[in-house]
Design an enzyme around this catalytic site. Structure first.
Site, PDB file in Angstrom:
ATOM      1  CB  ALA A 131      -0.925  -0.008   1.208  1.00  0.00           C
ATOM      2  CG  ASP A 132       2.742   4.995  -1.671  1.00  0.00           C
ATOM      3  OD1 ASP A 132       3.816   4.835  -1.051  1.00  0.00           O
ATOM      4  OD2 ASP A 132       2.384   6.077  -2.170  1.00  0.00           O
TER       5      ASP A 132
END
Length: 343
Positions: free
Chosen positions: A223-224
């Site tokens: 995730a970012d």
């Protein structure tokens, strides 16, 4: 999860796999989790655009197990199928070769053989040559059962690999009861994407891919998160002056928080399922004075956070309101993650 079973003519093995799979997921209460269909790699069973029905002995074998396939007719696999389905499953190596000739190179990762999901990889017996529908049924049953097991996240038996060092993401996964193995990606991610949604999706893919080789048969999450204002991406501040600059920009305005997520399922060193998505949440700040900004920066909280604030901490007092997923602003839209893994 969208699955397309494929064989030569789409009148024997692939419709048997399609309807067996449908029957099993219905019995397990997973019909809302899967979309299943089948197709051919040749037009031999399609005349003037109309496909032949399921071959009578195959239809009889399904009926023997209480499974109906009325209305099913052969249809040809298309390049659009390769783009739209999450998983395209052939019955033998000849099918796989033809599937590659139809699919775009970028979708080759989605192409697999049914019995490669088992402990004994091999081709599914072709009853067109063997006239042994019992052997074909046994192969299809073994392969589909193995595939369902691989694509159903079993929280009691396995953990999610979290390819992120974010303590917020760890807390959010723990909050909804998902056990995880922490294995952050230490690679430096780079992307040429400039649109915020594509930017975070690309970085999430890179994080998941970076740890994939260390986890050849696992579920992996990368995730970012970024903050954007008027289309400009605000990352983590480089220093206190940079944090102050970002907070002044956000003061009294509505900005967007994007989180990109990639979920992988690996098996025997290959990706058998990949889902990448992004969620956007609108966040509105109160007008901030210089004293407000200085006091918040003095707390030390902004320095490791996108946009120089944390909504789950002291930064909550800066926020006038949000529209959308709160957890997305914290760093992970866990409700969507849960939908993909369990629902």
């Amino acid at each position: 999860m969208k699955i397309l079973f494929v064989c030569h003519g789409n009148i024997c093995r692939s419709p048997m796999a399609e309807y067996y799979m449908r029957d099993q997921i219905n019995k397990m209460g997973l019909s809302h989790h899967f979309e299943v269909a089948s197709a051919a790699v040749s037009t031999e069973e399609i005349y003037r655009g109309v496909g032949n029905p399921v071959y009578p002995p195959a239809k009889a074998k399904l009926r023997e197990h209480g499974i109906a396939c009325e209305g099913k007719r052969a249809r040809l696999m298309t390049p659009e199928d390769a783009a739209n389905y999450d998983l395209l499953v052939g019955m033998d190596r000849s099918n796989l070769s033809r599937m590659r000739s139809i699919a775009d190179y970028n979708n080759y990762e989605k192409l697999h053989l049914l019995l490669d999901f088992t402990d004994h990889p091999r081709d599914v017996a072709d009853p067109w040559y063997t006239d042994d529908f019992d052997a074909t049924w046994d192969d299809i049953e073994e392969g589909c059962d193995a595939l369902i097991k691989l694509l159903s996240f079993d929280q009691a038996k396995e953990k999610l690999v979290l390819a992120s060092g974010s303590p917020r993401r760890r807390e959010l996964l723990s909050q909804i009861g998902i056990d995880y193995i922490l294995d952050p990606s230490h690679d430096e991610e780079h992307t040429t994407e400039t649109a915020p949604d594509l930017y975070v999706e690309d970085l999430s893919r890179q994080k998941a891919n970076a740890v994939m080789k260390r986890h050849p048969s696992d579920w992996i999450l990368g995730a970012d998160t970024v903050v954007t204002l008027d289309g400009s991406i605000l990352g983590k501040p480089q220093d206190k002056a940079d944090a102050a600059r970002m907070l002044r920009m956000l003061s009294g305005h509505t900005h967007q928080v994007y989180t990109g997520v990639t979920i992988l399922r690996t098996f025997a060193g290959h990706v058998i399922y990949r889902k990448t998505f992004s969620i956007c949440t609108d966040v509105t700040f109160y007008p901030l004075t210089d004293e407000d900004i200085e006091a918040y920066i003095s707390s030390g909280e902004p320095m490791d956070k996108a946009g120089a604030y944390g909504i789950q901490g002291k930064g909550a007092v800066l926020v006038r309101g949000i529209r959308g997923d709160y957890d997305n602003v914290v760093g992970l839209p866990v409700s969507m993650v849960h939908q993909i893994l369990f629902c």
